[in-house]
Design a protein around this motif. Structure first.
Motif, PDB file in Angstrom:
ATOM      1  N   TRP A  38       0.697  -1.208   0.043  1.00 48.82           N
ATOM      2  CA  TRP A  38      -0.093   0.103   0.009  1.00 48.82           C
ATOM      3  C   TRP A  38       0.737   1.197   0.077  1.00 48.82           C
ATOM      4  N   CYS A  73      -7.323  -2.436  -3.976  1.00 45.70           N
ATOM      5  CA  CYS A  73      -6.223  -2.265  -2.887  1.00 45.70           C
ATOM      6  C   CYS A  73      -6.410  -2.800  -1.765  1.00 45.70           C
ATOM      7  N   ASN A 143     -13.020   4.384  -0.189  1.00 47.08           N
ATOM      8  CA  ASN A 143     -12.099   5.444  -0.322  1.00 47.08           C
ATOM      9  C   ASN A 143     -12.634   6.357  -1.642  1.00 47.08           C
ATOM     10  N   GLY A 147      -8.745   2.644  -6.581  1.00 49.06           N
ATOM     11  CA  GLY A 147      -7.330   3.072  -6.389  1.00 49.06           C
ATOM     12  C   GLY A 147      -6.535   2.111  -7.131  1.00 49.06           C
ATOM     13  N   GLN A 220     -12.213   5.401   4.080  1.00 45.17           N
ATOM     14  CA  GLN A 220     -10.822   5.216   3.963  1.00 45.17           C
ATOM     15  C   GLN A 220     -10.004   6.045   3.301  1.00 45.17           C
ATOM     16  N   CYS A 222      -7.691   7.706   0.967  1.00 42.65           N
ATOM     17  CA  CYS A 222      -6.595   6.839  -0.099  1.00 42.65           C
ATOM     18  C   CYS A 222      -5.603   8.512  -0.587  1.00 42.65           C
ATOM     19  N   PRO A 223      -4.599   8.706   0.129  1.00 48.63           N
ATOM     20  CA  PRO A 223      -3.804   9.968  -0.369  1.00 48.63           C
ATOM     21  C   PRO A 223      -3.553  10.045  -1.696  1.00 48.63           C
ATOM     22  N   THR A 224      -3.217   8.988  -2.487  1.00 47.56           N
ATOM     23  CA  THR A 224      -2.689   8.825  -3.644  1.00 47.56           C
ATOM     24  C   THR A 224      -3.887   9.502  -4.819  1.00 47.56           C
TER      25      THR A 224
HETATM   26 FE1  SF4 Z   1      -4.614   2.172  -3.082  1.00 45.55          FE
HETATM   27 FE2  SF4 Z   1      -5.034   4.781  -2.604  1.00 45.55          FE
HETATM   28 FE3  SF4 Z   1      -4.279   3.069  -0.630  1.00 45.55          FE
HETATM   29 FE4  SF4 Z   1      -2.553   3.622  -2.549  1.00 45.55          FE
HETATM   30  S1  SF4 Z   1      -3.424   5.111  -1.249  1.00 45.55           S
HETATM   31  S2  SF4 Z   1      -2.892   1.856  -1.966  1.00 45.55           S
HETATM   32  S3  SF4 Z   1      -3.973   3.834  -4.307  1.00 45.55           S
HETATM   33  S4  SF4 Z   1      -6.249   2.913  -1.686  1.00 45.55           S
END
Ligand code: SF4
Length: 310
Positions: A38, A73, A143, A147, A220, A222-224
């Motif tokens: 992750w 993810c 999220n 992702g 959740q 999900c910073p990305t």
């Molecule tokens: Fe997946 Fe987002 Fe977590 Fe990265 S931050 S592992 S893209 S859910």
């Protein structure tokens, strides 16, 4: 198939865990040497920790639980946790978990899925899992995007958000997931968020104990790819509804509280009733049966039937 005078049926999932009579398990028992994949700061770390913590606090050992994962993810958790694990197809984790829970209702079954699969590819399964009231826990990693496939919009992505698949903002209306779930007459609805491990663990313990389908909306970070409901946003907006006297037995109030996320987001156990029997408890042929379907599996000689086709 064994029948008894009692109509209670086979023991509950937690009865088998208690029957071992051993000291409780530890976080280490659910540990795995596989490296985490992750992203830094991903909310999956918190949910993963809360899941293990809940199992430990319930004195459940890895061989006493079935953990089922969808694709996403979150599904990579299946490589990082002890226990019987099954990593299924995209959107199909619910029928898989339902089948396992029906076959052997003496062990806890926990299904994990994401908002993408749960409210698009697998939404039909979600409808019938809620209305059937199968006895297992569903942790919906919310999220608000896909992702794993690099940030496409899901049915729960916020209105007008620009995502990788929709650079001009999503044109569709965001699905109101909690209103949808409440329209199906659920027996357990909770909401946690990935920064509050202690609360998530408590929610999951209650969900595992619940005698029916337990729906847990796990917000959740999900910073990305999710730049709107960030960890900081969730920390500022989420509050524990129990601290404000919320009564989880009141269906209408719970529904209103769950749906209203305009200014604040209520978390904790929002609704629970145990007045509705679980699916397997409504099956007439299983009344008074003390064995599980798994225990009733036997080898059957089918040759005499096959002879009819010779
Ligand atoms: Fe997946 Fe987002 Fe977590 Fe990265 S931050 S592992 S893209 S859910």
């Amino acid at each position: 198939m064994m029948k008894s005078d009692a109509s209670a049926g086979p023991p509950s999932p937690l009865d088998s865990a208690r029957s071992y009579g051993r000291a409780g398990s530890s976080m280490q028992d659910f540990a795995s040497q596989n490296p985490c994949t992750w992203c830094d700061g991903c909310g999956d770390y918190g949910i993963w920790t809360a899941a293990r913590s809940a199992l430990v606090d319930l004195h459940i050992w890895p061989w006493q639980v079935l953990l089922c994962y969808d694709v996403g993810c979150h599904g990579n958790m299946s490589d990082k946790i002890g226990g019987y694990r099954f990593h299924g197809l995209h959107g199909r984790v619910l029928p898989l978990a339902a089948g396992a829970a029906l076959a052997n209702p003496t062990i806890p079954v926990i299904a994990f899925g994401g908002d993408g699969a749960s409210f698009s590819e697998g939404v039909g399964h979600l409808v019938h899992a809620v209305r059937s009231n199968y006895r297992f826990t569903f942790v919906m990693h919310n999220n608000a995007n896909y992702g794993l496939t690099t940030g496409q919009a899901s049915a729960l992505t916020w209105q007008d958000q620009k995502m990788n698949s929709s650079p001009n903002g999503i044109p569709e209306t965001t699905l109101n997931s909690m209103d949808f779930i409440f329209s199906l007459q659920p027996t357990f609805v909770a909401r946690g968020w990935s920064g509050d491990i202690a609360q998530m663990s408590k929610i999951l313990q209650a969900a595992i104990r619940h005698r029916g389908f337990a729906y847990v909306d796990m917000l959740q970070a999900c910073p990305t790819y999710n730049k709107f409901a960030t960890h900081e946003w969730l920390m500022q907006h989420c509050y524990d509804a129990a601290t404000e006297g919320h009564d989880p037995k009141n269906f209408e109030k719970a529904r209103a509280l769950a749906v209203d996320t305009q200014n604040r987001v209520a978390t904790g156990i929002l609704y629970q009733t145990e007045d509705v029997p679980a699916f397997h408890e409504r099956l007439k042929p299983r009344e008074g049966v003390t064995t599980t379907s798994v225990q009733e599996v036997k080898i059957v000689d089918t040759s005499r039937w096959l002879k009819a086709f010779e």
